[in-house]
Scaffold this active site. Structure first.
Site, PDB file in Angstrom:
ATOM      1  N   LYS A  87      -1.974   4.245  17.513  1.00  0.00           N
ATOM      2  CA  LYS A  87      -0.830   3.635  16.812  1.00  0.00           C
ATOM      3  C   LYS A  87      -0.652   2.158  17.145  1.00  0.00           C
ATOM      4  CE  LYS A  87       2.009   7.506  15.475  1.00  0.00           C
ATOM      5  NZ  LYS A  87       1.328   8.673  16.085  1.00  0.00           N
ATOM      6  N   GLU A 121      11.421   3.505  12.486  1.00  0.00           N
ATOM      7  CA  GLU A 121      11.926   4.853  12.730  1.00  0.00           C
ATOM      8  C   GLU A 121      10.832   5.611  13.464  1.00  0.00           C
ATOM      9  OE1 GLU A 121      11.434   4.343   9.084  1.00  0.00           O
ATOM     10  OE2 GLU A 121       9.374   5.056   9.296  1.00  0.00           O
ATOM     11  N   SER A 176      -7.743  10.714  18.483  1.00  0.00           N
ATOM     12  CA  SER A 176      -6.652   9.768  18.205  1.00  0.00           C
ATOM     13  C   SER A 176      -5.765   9.462  19.403  1.00  0.00           C
ATOM     14  CB  SER A 176      -5.796  10.285  17.047  1.00  0.00           C
ATOM     15  OG  SER A 176      -5.303  11.589  17.332  1.00  0.00           O
TER      16      SER A 176
HETATM   17  C1  LIG Z   1       1.060   9.834  15.420  1.00  0.00           C
HETATM   18  C2  LIG Z   1      -0.215  10.485  15.834  1.00  0.00           C
HETATM   19  C3  LIG Z   1      -1.075  11.107  14.889  1.00  0.00           C
HETATM   20  C4  LIG Z   1      -0.734  11.272  13.443  1.00  0.00           C
HETATM   21  O1  LIG Z   1      -0.538  10.095  12.718  1.00  0.00           O
HETATM   22  P1  LIG Z   1      -1.611   9.557  11.645  1.00  0.00           P
HETATM   23  O2  LIG Z   1      -0.891   8.460  10.965  1.00  0.00           O
HETATM   24  O3  LIG Z   1      -1.951  10.685  10.740  1.00  0.00           O
HETATM   25  O4  LIG Z   1      -2.784   9.090  12.408  1.00  0.00           O
HETATM   26  C5  LIG Z   1      -2.276  11.627  15.341  1.00  0.00           C
HETATM   27  N1  LIG Z   1      -2.622  11.578  16.646  1.00  0.00           N
HETATM   28  C6  LIG Z   1      -1.823  10.999  17.578  1.00  0.00           C
HETATM   29  C7  LIG Z   1      -2.269  10.989  18.998  1.00  0.00           C
HETATM   30  C8  LIG Z   1      -0.593  10.435  17.202  1.00  0.00           C
HETATM   31  O5  LIG Z   1       0.200   9.871  18.136  1.00  0.00           O
END
Ligand SMILES: *Cc1c(COP(=O)(O)O)cnc(C)c1O
Length: 395
Positions: free
Chosen positions: A92, A114, A379
């Protein structure tokens, strides 16, 4: 197959999805942003500042790690793109750095955002501290109670966390409050955390997250002699980490792009967040996309054990990619994701976030050849999910 393009037209449409469905009162704000994004974001000085911060503050490039034990288990070659090693623990921050830099260049001094689970709120509070910007984060009253550690992080970083106390007191309501605040304070910058919202947000967030696949291409070329993998897997909440991991491969038609959604307690259990499979076209958060809703357009509360996937929409780029069959979808249940958390932790010494574990679990539903190359976008890291893991695994 409908023709697919990963770039929106000038009104922000990806095929039939996207656009800017906003109240008249927001028109000027969105127009100002669109013009700024189209000019500033392509200037060399801006890109240099962005790249420097990604390197020095976020820790990029993140490694592309060949995972030997997972590869052995699945009889193929699996690489993990280590977004879990980014500062603050997930992808993010790539987007919040880009947008905060843009806000600075636009002369803004206050950021409004938000957050649901608090991950985007923490990433936003972090860059506001870094760049000396005021930070206001709207959060549903119920989420403030459920996500106390992230609320504390935001406060420690200097953000003001304001409760949204209408409706279900969750993300949807926090979004409404943030939009209302932006209407009343057009001098502020509204920072959205995924590839959702009115044009130009989906294109802008995808642009800032595209650094993920830009790096994958170079790293794969160096490590395998071919910049193109067989497939890329990424979990999808709103779709920003997937958009980033897919971005530079959208036009490489031989590369399979696999979006992994949260099936919650089961795809047809009524407690799921698999929007591309269960959603229908509708307007959400200022754009036309796929939404979890009843026949008469009431939003259905989604469910996933992972807070980041617990979202009732999906970005317009993904809706278009899936509808035009450029991307495939797999749905993974809470139980399957938890099992993948354990497998990855034990086999590779990497504790993944619950969201990322959905992408890992999808490997069980796919058959790859021994010579194939598969990239899983990891992610985020699992630190934030330790309470869930402690309860579930009886640790
Ligand atoms: C917020 C988040 C997501 C989901 O958000 P996307 O916009 O779909 O990427 C996925 N993995 C993690 C670790 C997150 O913090």
């Amino acid at each position: 197959m409908k023709t697919f393009s990963h770039r929106p037209n000038d009104r922000g449409f990806y095929g039939e999805f996207g656009g800017a469905y906003i109240p008249e009162l927001l028109h000027n704000n969105v127009e100002e942003l669109k013009v700024a994004f189209e000019t500033i974001c392509h200037e060399a000085t801006f890109n240099q500042a962005y790249t420097d911060l990604l390197k020095q503050f976020v820790g990029r490039p993140t490694p592309l790690y060949f995972a030997p034990q997972l590869s052995k288990k699945h009889h193929t070659n699996i690489f993990l793109k280590r977004e879990d090693l980014c500062h603050t623990g997930a992808h993010k921050i790539n987007n919040t750095i880009g947008q905060a830099l843009l806000a600075k260049r636009m002369g803004k001094t206050t950021i409004v955002a938000e957050t649901g689970a608090g991950q985007h709120g923490v990433a936003t509070a972090t860059v506001c501290a870094l760049m000396n910007l005021n930070c206001i984060v709207f959060m549903g009253e119920k989420d403030i109670e459920r996500q106390a550690p992230n609320v504390a992080r935001m406060k420690l970083l200097g953000a003001e966390v304001l409760p949204a106390s209408s409706g279900s007191k969750t993300l949807k309501d926090a979004t409404n409050e943030a939009l209302r605040f932006w209407i009343n304070h057009p001098e502020t910058y509204y920072l959205i955390g995924s590839v959702v919202g009115p044009h130009p947000y989906p294109a802008m967030v995808a642009h800032f997250q595209a650094v993920i696949s830009e790096e994958i291409k170079v790293q794969l070329q160096a490590q395998t002699g071919n910049s193109q993998p067989t497939a890329i897997l990424a979990c999808v909440g709103g779709g920003s980490n997937a958009a980033g991991a897919f971005y530079h491969y959208f036009e490489a038609e031989n590369v399979r792009l696999i979006a992994v959604e949260a099936a919650g307690e089961g795809l047809h259990s009524g407690k799921s967040a698999a929007t591309s499979l269960l959603g229908t076209p509708g307007i959400l958060h200022g754009s036309f996309s796929l939404v979890m809703q009843t026949n008469d357009g009431q939003v259905v509360e989604p469910h996933s054990i992972s807070a980041g996937l617990d979202y009732h929409g999906i970005g317009p780029l993904h809706a278009h990619a899936i509808q035009s069959k450029r991307a495939e979808t797999i749905a993974i249940t809470d139980e399957e994701a938890l099992e993948a958390v354990k497998t990855c932790s034990r086999l590779e010494g990497i504790i993944p976030a619950l969201e990322s574990a959905h992408a890992l679990a999808a490997l069980n539903q796919l058959n790859f050849k021994p010579e194939d190359v598969v990239v899983v976008n990891l992610s985020g890291r699992g630190d934030k999910d330790m309470n869930t893991y402690m309860n579930h695994f009886d640790l």
